[in-house]
Every structure is written in C-alpha cells, then in structure tokens.
Design a protein around this motif. Structure first.
Motif, PDB file in Angstrom:
ATOM      1  N   HIS A   1      -4.543  38.392  -0.288  1.00 31.71           N
ATOM      2  CA  HIS A   1      -5.524  39.408  -0.655  1.00 31.71           C
ATOM      3  C   HIS A   1      -4.907  40.801  -0.614  1.00 31.71           C
ATOM      4  N   VAL A   2      -4.157  41.060   0.439  1.00 28.72           N
ATOM      5  CA  VAL A   2      -3.498  42.367   0.557  1.00 28.72           C
ATOM      6  C   VAL A   2      -2.523  42.565  -0.599  1.00 28.72           C
TER       7      VAL A   2
ATOM      8  N   VAL B   1      -4.439  43.262  -3.921  1.00 25.36           N
ATOM      9  CA  VAL B   1      -4.980  44.620  -4.034  1.00 25.36           C
ATOM     10  C   VAL B   1      -3.890  45.567  -4.524  1.00 25.36           C
ATOM     11  N   SER B   2      -2.725  45.446  -3.905  1.00 23.35           N
ATOM     12  CA  SER B   2      -1.610  46.323  -4.280  1.00 23.35           C
ATOM     13  C   SER B   2      -1.090  45.989  -5.686  1.00 23.35           C
TER      14      SER B   2
ATOM     15  N   SER C   1      -5.282  35.855   3.637  1.00 26.37           N
ATOM     16  CA  SER C   1      -5.265  37.266   4.038  1.00 26.37           C
ATOM     17  C   SER C   1      -4.103  37.998   3.384  1.00 26.37           C
ATOM     18  N   ASN C   2      -2.909  37.418   3.517  1.00 28.87           N
ATOM     19  CA  ASN C   2      -1.729  38.058   2.939  1.00 28.87           C
ATOM     20  C   ASN C   2      -1.857  38.153   1.421  1.00 28.87           C
TER      21      ASN C   2
END
Lengths: 506, 506
Positions: B115-116, B119-120, B112-113
């Motif tokens: 992926h975030v 994206v950035s 999850s981390n």
C-alpha cells in the motif's frame, strides 16, 4: 532467566493495554456517534472485551510472570522503567484478582440497574425509588472492601480502600484535614460573593450563541493553547469528557448550550487540560501501563488549571476578548476585556455542583465526601441521607434544597456504585493552586505571555515536571518530586481565591 | 450431549463476533475521526485484536466443538438455524486454520508495504517501483491457494479459490461467461453514447456545491429512503464506505467534492443500499455469524440498486428535483426533472473506474477480472501488465491510457493483495438488474411511488426476499430462492441499459 520473565510480562501487559485501548475507542464512539439502537449490542460487545481483558490480567500466567520477574526488576533499581512497569502491573493484578468474577458481575449489574433507577428517580423527584439501589451499591462496596483488606494493611478506615482506586496512597484523614482547612479559610469569601449575587455582571454570557459559532471559537482558542489536528479531535457529546486513545490520539468532547456561553468555552479548555496531560506523556511509555495520568486529582489539577487558572484569568482575557467579541458581537461587542473577565467570573452559592463557580465548587465536593465517609461508616444511613445532604447545603452554602432532584439525586456517581471519586475533584483544585504558585515563581512572565496568546512555556513546564512521567511515580512520589512535600495544603487556593474575590468583589 | 456442544459453539462464535465487532468500531474510527498521529498505535492494537480473534477461532476447542456438534445440527435439518450457524462457523474455521500464522503475518506485511509503495508509485507514475510489491502479493496468493486447495475439491482453476473469499461457490468460468455476454450485448450502447460525449448535458453537475449544503441535501434524501437517526449515522471520510457495527447501528460515510454534485449525492445512496441490507437482517441472527450480507455481489446489487436503479431513474427525479433545486438554485434552478435526470445520467467511455457511469462501469471491471485471471495463471506477467491493461482499454472502451497513474496504478486493491474482489462489483450490477426485473413485476406501482417519494415497498420487498436472511443461505441458494435460478444472466442489465440509452441518446 528473570529478564526473560520481565520481557514476557512487558509483552503481556502490552496486549492488555491494546485490549483496553480498543475498548476505549468503542466507549468513545458510544458517547459520540453510536445511534441509540446500537446500545444493547455495544454493551454486550464491551462486556465480552472486559471479560477477555480480565481473564488475561488475572490468569496464573500473569501472576507467575510478576512473581518471577521481581528479583530482576528490583535489581534494576526503584527508579528504573522496569521497576515502574512491574509495580503498576502488580497493582492492577492484585486489585483485579481479589474480586471474584461473580462479584464483578454483581457490581456491573448493580451499577447498570442503579443508573436506570437513578435516571427515573431524578426525573420524578423520587428518592424512595432510588434508595434500595443505593443501598445495594453500598452493600457491594463493603464486600469489595472486605475482600481487598489484605492489600491495604496501612488503611486507617474502610474509605481509604475505595479511595485507592482513584488516588493511590491517599488517606481519608488527610483529605478531611485539607478540606477542613479550605472550609474555614474560604468561608468569608463565600459570604462576600453571596452579597453580590444577581448583580447582573454575567448578563452577556446568557443569550444567543449558535452552536457552529461556538465550535468555531472553541477551535480557535484550542489551537492557540496547543490543540493540533494531527493529534487531537473535537467532537460533540451529551456529557463532555476527554479520552486518550493513545499518546498522540487525544479526543476532546463538548456540548453546545446555545443559550449560555460558558459550558462550551470553559468546558473545552477543561478537557484540553486533561488531553494535554495524556498527550505529553513520554513516548517511551506508549502501550505500557505507565501511559496514563497518575491519578484523578493530578488529572483534575491540569484540567482545572486550563479552565480556571488560565481561562478565567485577566491576562488570558486581554488576549481572548477581541476573538470572542468578533464571533459574538451582539453579546460581547460593547464590553472590554475586564468586563468579560468579570462576567465569566460570576461567583455565588448555588444548588448544582456542575454549575458551581471556582470558589464554591469545593463546598459541593466536601459535602459529598463527608456524606460518603459517613454512609460507609454507617453513621449516616440511606434513610438519613437527604436530610443530612440538605443540612450541609444550608450550613456550608446557606442554600435551601427544594427537592431531591436538585439535591441528593443530582449526580450520577452513586448510582453506579462509585464512591471515593468525588473528593478528587476538589483535591485537583487544591493541588492545582499549589502547582500554580510554583509555576508562577519559575515562569515570572506567564501573565504577559498569556496576554500575547502564548501558552508554550506553561505547556513545557507541565510536560517537564508532570506530564512526561505518566504513571512512572506514585501520586505521592510525584508530589514530593514536583513540590517537595507529601502533604496537600489548601492555603495556596485560599490565597488565590482571596485575592481574586477582593479584586472582583471589592 | 451434542446439543451442549452446539450451544458451546454458538457462544464461542458469539464471542468472536463481539471481538470482530469491536475491531470494526476501531476501523471505522480510523477512517473517520482518528488524528493522523494515532495511526501507528492503532495498527498495533488492531493487530493484537486480530491475533486474539484468530487464536480464538482456530483453537482446537473451536475445532472440537464443530466436530462434535455436527450430528446434532444435521438432525435439525439443513433449513435449521443451528445448521446455518454451524455451516458458516465451519467455513470460517476451515479457511482460517489452513493459513499458518506466519503466512498470515507475511500477507499483512506485504499488504501494508504494498500500500505504501502504491501510494508513492501512483503519485510518481512509477510502475517499476510498484512491480516487486505486486509480484510479492501474487507469490503469497499462490501460497494461500496451495494451502487451501484441499478445501476446494470442486475448483476448476486457482482463481476459483481466491474468489471464494468474496463470492462463495462462484466459478471463474461462470463469471467469464456472463461478462462475455455483457461485453457483446452492451458494445453498441457504448458506441452510441461515445458519439454524444462532451455535449454538455451534465454541465450543471459541475460548479459550486458547499459541503454543508450537500450534507443537508443528503440527509433529506436519505431520511426519505429509510435512514433514521435511531439506527444510522452519517460521517465524513476520505474514501467513503459503509460499516455495520450491529444490525441496528449502521454507519454511512461520504465525502464532499465542492466542485461536483454527483459523488456525495449518489455515493450516500450507494452506501445507504449497503446499510439497509445490514439493517434489515433478522434480529434473531444478531451476534451470530449470520448477521452479515451473504456476499460481495449480493451487497453490491443492493448498493447499486439504490444508487442507479432508484437514484438515477426519472420517477425518482420527479420527486427529488424540487428538493435539489431548493438547495442549489444557482446550479439547477432553471432545469426541470427531466433535465436533471439527463444531466446525472451522462454516459461515455473514460479512463477512471470510480468515475465511470452505469453503462461503462462493467467494462472497467471486466478488464481487471480478465487481467487478474491471467496474472494468476501466468499468461500475463507483472512485466506485461501495463501493456495488457492499455490494450484492453483501447479494445473495450476505445480509450488511450496516457500514463500508469491513470491506468494500471489507479486502484488500491492489488497493492493490498486483494484479487477476486473486483468482479463482484460488476456481478452486483448484473444481479441487481435481474432482481429489478423481478421487483418491478411484483411491485408494478414502484414508479408512481418513487414520484411520490415513497420507498417503503422497495425496502419491504428487499427485506422479505433478501435482507432478513443475512448469511443463512449460501449466495447460490439465495439466488435459487429469490430468482429460481443458479445462473447469473447479463441480459436483464443489457435490456435495461438499452432502453435507457435509447431514451436518453435517441
């Protein structure tokens, strides 16, 4: 120690809301996207999930946590979050544990079989073919009632026990009283509108309404009343409903009747009313047993408010008429706001509940309520039912019922063993009118706001006074809190309808 | 006694497939309909369901049933349904039980981390910002490998263990060999097509393609190849995928790029290829662990077959051209079937994997595979990665990588800790070409059938030889059964591409 038990209960019920929440996605999908041949496996999967949830809820661990956290939550006070969660958890636990899993399976099976039999019976006007399934459902409901009796020491009659599933704490005798009040008070109105039936004022609502244009219009109207794409979804279905996946994930469904304007336009407003209730629940309650509207009547009061008290009002149409005319110029182009307002408010006694207007709808419900009560008491049998049905339609609405399919077989509810649900529709209308009186006193500029397409103060009032509480209060406590009474009163709805009928029908 | 244990295992795994199946509905919904603000609660609900499933699978009861039914299933023979279900159940159980729940939670969190952060990072061309997350994922994968080592006594290197999640029994060294074969054999073709880049043959595929027209065309083409509304659903999404809810409930998703013809047209054929695989699995396997395509490469062989070997063939276009011209006359009106065939077969080295053509696609994959293998072995570090990436793009495709975002940061996979997945894309292409050779020998009239819009014999062949087996055989056993070999061979794809490039590029 006791706090630890409460925390464990909280987490345990959170898991349960997750299980039900995931099941809700699968049910929404089943009614919107699932191809027909997916049905058999989907039913199995949902049955598995239901079993997992039921075992989780009724396990001795849940019972133990409820028992051992009682002291702690009572110490927090009856106005505390802890007490509310404990109370509602205990209610779910108690109701689930009195039903043995064999009976639960029998109920499911009888509901499935009853539904299949009903579809065929309705199609073939074959009440005799449906009768044994209806009898089976009634027999099973008596078993449920017998097993549940201990939970309802205050019950005056067996129907009270069924009612509690939909309307906690409501008494059958109270419903009968408020329905009798409505029947008498609204009778002259029914007679008045009946004299005007077929005068053609609603001609423009029938014609040619392409589905994509209906959707475009519905989305425009919904956006104005409070639907936003970050939290709401609109999808097509055969039998429209609203479902909340979570507080900020609200699903509205609709269908497009290309020959009739009303179903989609007013249907989406109706489902929006359900949706905004769920959407405005306090975020603190997310993933708890409190994150649900408190009862069916309260829910219906909100959906009917947006459908009828807002959507069928003249101020609303002063704002909406140009938008509707722009999308459907051939149908409404030559009409002004008042003309359209008159067209969508066509009233008159009719055969079919789901097509009934704002005034006569309650009579359809009252007939069903009275018959359910008698079926359960045994004063009407399944053999007598069609005659009893037809007699009441003649008596209350002056309508002759031509066949079973458009009479006693018209609704799905009884086929699935659902009794006690019907009255909540009319109770919602009656409660909605009580609330509307109060709202208009506290928000005196509502009409001019609607004319300007502003609906925020109505949403805010509803959030502050009703929605945010979710299931924190019981239905009766919420009534006391919002309206200062514990008794439903049909007079506000009678007064509202009297004024409206006089305005529209001279 | 042992039969009873097997029946109990069967039922226990059936419940598990139901739990995963319901989770699949919620995941499909998350990517198609869920409003953005529903995401947080949905993630919690899915985590709850994952926990329930994991506990169910890894419980001592499951382990006990597997152990105690082994004699019985072995007595049924290795070709029996009982043995296949037992074998796959044991595989799931063994793989799940070696990972402690804390590590599973760490993996989820890092994914999850990651992926975030990805994206950035991709948005800001910031590889440095992504690097620690990539390192974290690699560290966790080493933990998974160390814990899993006992399950893979035959592993030659650590990467074999990751690969097993996607391609059971595949060896890293075998992949490297077949990829090297492809790299060498296809190199002259890449050089040939590179010389023709920018010749404008694909101009018509760029322009104005309204989404509703694309959908209409896609549905027409899909209906002809085998999509039917009783069993298939097509819905819009941001990142297209296929998901089967059950054998007869197949969900295809697509996106509409209004400026570019190819993504929706070939994307829906691709997802249909995945869907028809799942849809043609033997009904006997429904709600068992066998009701899934057997591996990622086998799955991709089917999706790529419909996308490229069918959809980008001249016989297909002789049938499809009039349909496409009717829907998009401004774009394709003046072209004949051969013109459109040439346009949609534009080839040439490029930067971005998901936009790559049938020929150069494998090079993008080979680069990722080689880098994953080195990252895991430690011969390339996260610090070296961008330079290593850029060097390989230059070496294999002659392409200069201008920035991180269009280079090493372009794909989502590594951000979620997924390594071992990438090679299956190219293995699917290679396997697909092996199958295509065999299919065309056994079905010599395929080209004329495609020209007539008939795709039934291809579907039937695929069902009989591949699809119906689901996961009954291991990937290697299926290869032996269908093609009489246990070794992948890139020569059929090289031969196919050589002929096609010579035809299209002289």
């Amino acid at each position: 120690m006791s706090k630890e038990k409460y925390d464990a209960l909280y987490a345990r019920m959170q898991t349960l809301t997750d299980i039900y929440g995931i099941g809700g996605v699968a049910q929404w999908d089943m009614q919107t996207h699932m191809p027909p041949r997916g049905a058999a496996v989907r039913a199995e999967r949902l049955a598995t999930l239901t079993t997992i949830g039921h075992e989780w809820l009724t396990s001795s661990e849940t019972g133990d946590l409820i028992a051992r956290s009682e002291d702690y939550v009572r110490n927090q006070g009856e106005d505390s979050l802890e007490y509310a969660i404990w109370r509602v958890s205990k209610r779910h636990y108690d109701k689930a544990t009195v039903i043995p899993s064999e009976l639960a399976a029998d109920l499911d099976r009888a509901a499935s079989n009853g539904h299949v039999a009903w579809v065929s019976a309705r199609k073939n006007n074959d009440y005799e073919g449906f009768k044994p399934y209806l009898q089976k459902n009634i027999d099973l409901l008596h078993q449920v009632i017998d097993l549940s009796r201990g939970l309802y020491p205050e019950a005056e009659e067996d129907y009270d026990i069924l009612l509690d599933d939909y309307e906690q704490g409501m008494k059958t005798s109270d419903i009968a009283a408020v329905f009798d009040q409505f029947k008498v008070g609204a009778k002259p109105l029914v007679e008045k509108v009946a004299a005007h039936m077929g005068d053609g004022r609603d001609a423009a609502t029938f014609g040619n309404f392409p589905a994509d244009q209906q959707e475009k219009l519905a989305r425009e109207i919904l956006a104005a009343v409070g639907f936003n794409d970050d939290e709401f979804d609109l999808t097509k279905t055969a039998h429209p409903f609203e479902h909340s996946m979570s507080i900020h994930d609200i699903r509205i469904t609709t269908k497009y009747d290309e020959g009739f304007f009303n179903p989609c336009f007013f249907g989406t407003l109706h489902e929006f009313g359900h949706g905004i209730y769920e959407n405005q629940i306090d975020d603190t309650y997310e993933r708890t047993v409190l994150a649900r509207g408190v009862s069916m009547a309260w829910h219906e009061s909100q959906s009917r408010m947006w459908e009828n008290l807002v959507g069928r009002s003249l101020p609303f149409w002063k704002w909406a008429a140009p938008k509707v005319k722009a999308v459907f110029p051939d149908q409404f182009g030559s009409m002004d706001a008042e003309d359209i307002y008159r067209a969508v408010n066509m009233m008159g006694p009719s055969l079919i509940r789901i097509e009934a207007d704002e005034l006569t709808y309650n009579y359809h419900i009252i007939i069903r309520f009275e018959l359910e009560r008698e079926l359960l008491a045994g004063t009407v049998t399944v053999d007598d039912l069609p005659d009893a049905w037809n007699a009441k339609y003649k008596d209350y609405l002056g309508v002759d019922v031509p066949d079973y399919s458009d009479g006693v077989l018209q609704d799905v509810h009884w086929s699935g063993g659902s009794m006690g649900y019907f009255p909540t529709y009319a109770l919602g209308n009656i409660l909605g009118a009580m609330l509307w009186q109060k709202i208009n006193t506290e928000l005196p500029n509502l009409a001019s706001e609607f004319e300007a397409g502003e609906f925020g103060s109505l949403r805010n009032w509803s959030r502050e006074n009703i929605h945010r509480h979710g299931s924190f209060y019981t239905p009766n406590d919420l009534l006391q809190k919002v309206l200062g009474t514990r008794t439903l009163d049909a007079q506000p709805q009678i007064d509202f309808l009297t004024a409206k009928v006089n305005e529209l029908y001279g």
